[in-house]
Scaffold this active site. Sequence first.
Site, PDB file in Angstrom:
ATOM      1  N   GLN A 104      30.177  18.116 -21.857  1.00  0.00           N
ATOM      2  CA  GLN A 104      28.744  17.742 -22.138  1.00  0.00           C
ATOM      3  C   GLN A 104      27.951  19.124 -22.251  1.00  0.00           C
ATOM      4  O   GLN A 104      26.820  18.855 -22.819  1.00  0.00           O
ATOM      5  CB  GLN A 104      28.364  16.932 -20.831  1.00  0.00           C
ATOM      6  N   ASP A 107      26.671  25.009 -24.868  1.00  0.00           N
ATOM      7  CA  ASP A 107      26.616  26.288 -24.950  1.00  0.00           C
ATOM      8  C   ASP A 107      27.655  26.920 -25.608  1.00  0.00           C
ATOM      9  O   ASP A 107      27.496  28.090 -25.844  1.00  0.00           O
ATOM     10  CB  ASP A 107      26.389  26.745 -23.551  1.00  0.00           C
ATOM     11  N   HIS A 122      28.381  16.269 -26.566  1.00  0.00           N
ATOM     12  CA  HIS A 122      27.038  16.322 -26.960  1.00  0.00           C
ATOM     13  C   HIS A 122      26.588  17.331 -28.088  1.00  0.00           C
ATOM     14  O   HIS A 122      25.300  17.677 -27.933  1.00  0.00           O
ATOM     15  CB  HIS A 122      26.116  16.552 -25.701  1.00  0.00           C
ATOM     16  N   CYS A 155      15.253  23.374 -43.946  1.00  0.00           N
ATOM     17  CA  CYS A 155      16.594  22.968 -44.562  1.00  0.00           C
ATOM     18  C   CYS A 155      17.064  23.767 -45.717  1.00  0.00           C
ATOM     19  O   CYS A 155      16.195  23.574 -46.617  1.00  0.00           O
ATOM     20  CB  CYS A 155      16.643  21.599 -44.613  1.00  0.00           C
ATOM     21  N   CYS A 158      17.039  21.018 -48.777  1.00  0.00           N
ATOM     22  CA  CYS A 158      15.784  20.264 -49.230  1.00  0.00           C
ATOM     23  C   CYS A 158      14.519  20.724 -48.915  1.00  0.00           C
ATOM     24  O   CYS A 158      13.348  20.372 -49.252  1.00  0.00           O
ATOM     25  CB  CYS A 158      15.740  18.819 -48.779  1.00  0.00           C
ATOM     26  N   GLY A 194      31.327  19.968 -12.245  1.00  0.00           N
ATOM     27  CA  GLY A 194      30.010  20.245 -12.578  1.00  0.00           C
ATOM     28  C   GLY A 194      28.991  19.570 -13.153  1.00  0.00           C
ATOM     29  O   GLY A 194      28.490  19.976 -14.152  1.00  0.00           O
ATOM     30  N   SER A 196      26.545  16.022 -12.992  1.00  0.00           N
ATOM     31  CA  SER A 196      26.070  15.079 -12.014  1.00  0.00           C
ATOM     32  C   SER A 196      26.313  13.743 -12.331  1.00  0.00           C
ATOM     33  O   SER A 196      25.983  12.810 -11.428  1.00  0.00           O
ATOM     34  CB  SER A 196      24.285  15.241 -12.105  1.00  0.00           C
ATOM     35  N   GLU A 222      27.887  19.399  -4.771  1.00  0.00           N
ATOM     36  CA  GLU A 222      27.459  18.470  -3.736  1.00  0.00           C
ATOM     37  C   GLU A 222      27.960  17.141  -4.457  1.00  0.00           C
ATOM     38  O   GLU A 222      28.534  16.783  -5.590  1.00  0.00           O
ATOM     39  CB  GLU A 222      25.840  18.071  -3.887  1.00  0.00           C
TER      40      GLU A 222
END
Length: 250
Positions: A104, A107, A122, A155, A158, A194, A196, A222
């Site tokens: 996800q 980077d 993503h 862009c 355009c 890692g 959530s 967690e």
Amino acid sequence: MSSIDEGIFQLSQLLEPNTRITVLTGAGVSAASGVPTFRGKEGLWNKFRPEDLATPGAFARDPKLVWEWYQYRRELILKCQPNRAHDVLATWSGRYPDFTLITQNVDGLHERAGTLNVIRFHGSIWDVGCWEGCSGSPHRWNDETVPFAEVPPPCPHCGGYLRPGVVWFGETIDPEVLEKSAEAARCDLFLTVGTSAVVHPAAGLISESKGHGAFTVEINVEETEALPYLDLALVGKAEEILDRVERMPT
Ligand code: NAD
Ligand code: ZN
């Protein structure tokens, strides 16, 4: 042996050449590299609200503000290096013939670590696209300019605004990415690291793999909402736990 030692040993034993392995990663994998997570104690969303920055509506309202935020993150990520968690996963991607990594993260650190077979759920912070979707431009392309001379950058096709090549809240996932991810959820070992596990549809892959009979493992500092679907929860830092799994004698 403590239960964490047992868990690490158990995971190491499951990694075999014929194991179909799928790993889902989230922002926690990059935390040790210095890339802030969104949620959790040091999360970016404690300072900003996602709905102000990472939605098409936000861009329509204030494209300059949204770009300033992405520009800030591009500058920050540029200075970061892959950590031990990225490196171990990259090693596995080369070692195990049936290995898929779904991330996800936007980077690009898994790619920089040399990971093979990465599905970018993503998109990428290093991609851009035409906000207007002009007919002369591809859907997305790579542009690693840091910083842009002006934001929003224009862009080249355009003259309208460019947008970051990430998937925003409220946007749909590329159907090809969804299909490949669903295929990868049919595996023997599904490892979630890692994340959530609250952002859907990515989080749904954990229960999906469980439904297909996979052994499901989570590594996170967690417990998360994925807990009901887990066979094994390893509570700790991704970079430390993956390092210990990798160093476990076979
Ligand atoms: P999130 O911020 O919602 O959750 C991060 C999770 O990582 C938390 O559960 C936290 O407990 C855990 N964590 C923190 N440090 C850890 C460590 N050292 N080891 C193991 N776990 C650790 O992140 P998410 O679940 O990926 O959220 C999804 C959205 O956030 C995605 O859309 C993603 O694109 C975006 N995001 C990406 C980046 C990035 O590219 N690095 C950074 C922030 C957010
Ligand atoms: Zn355009």
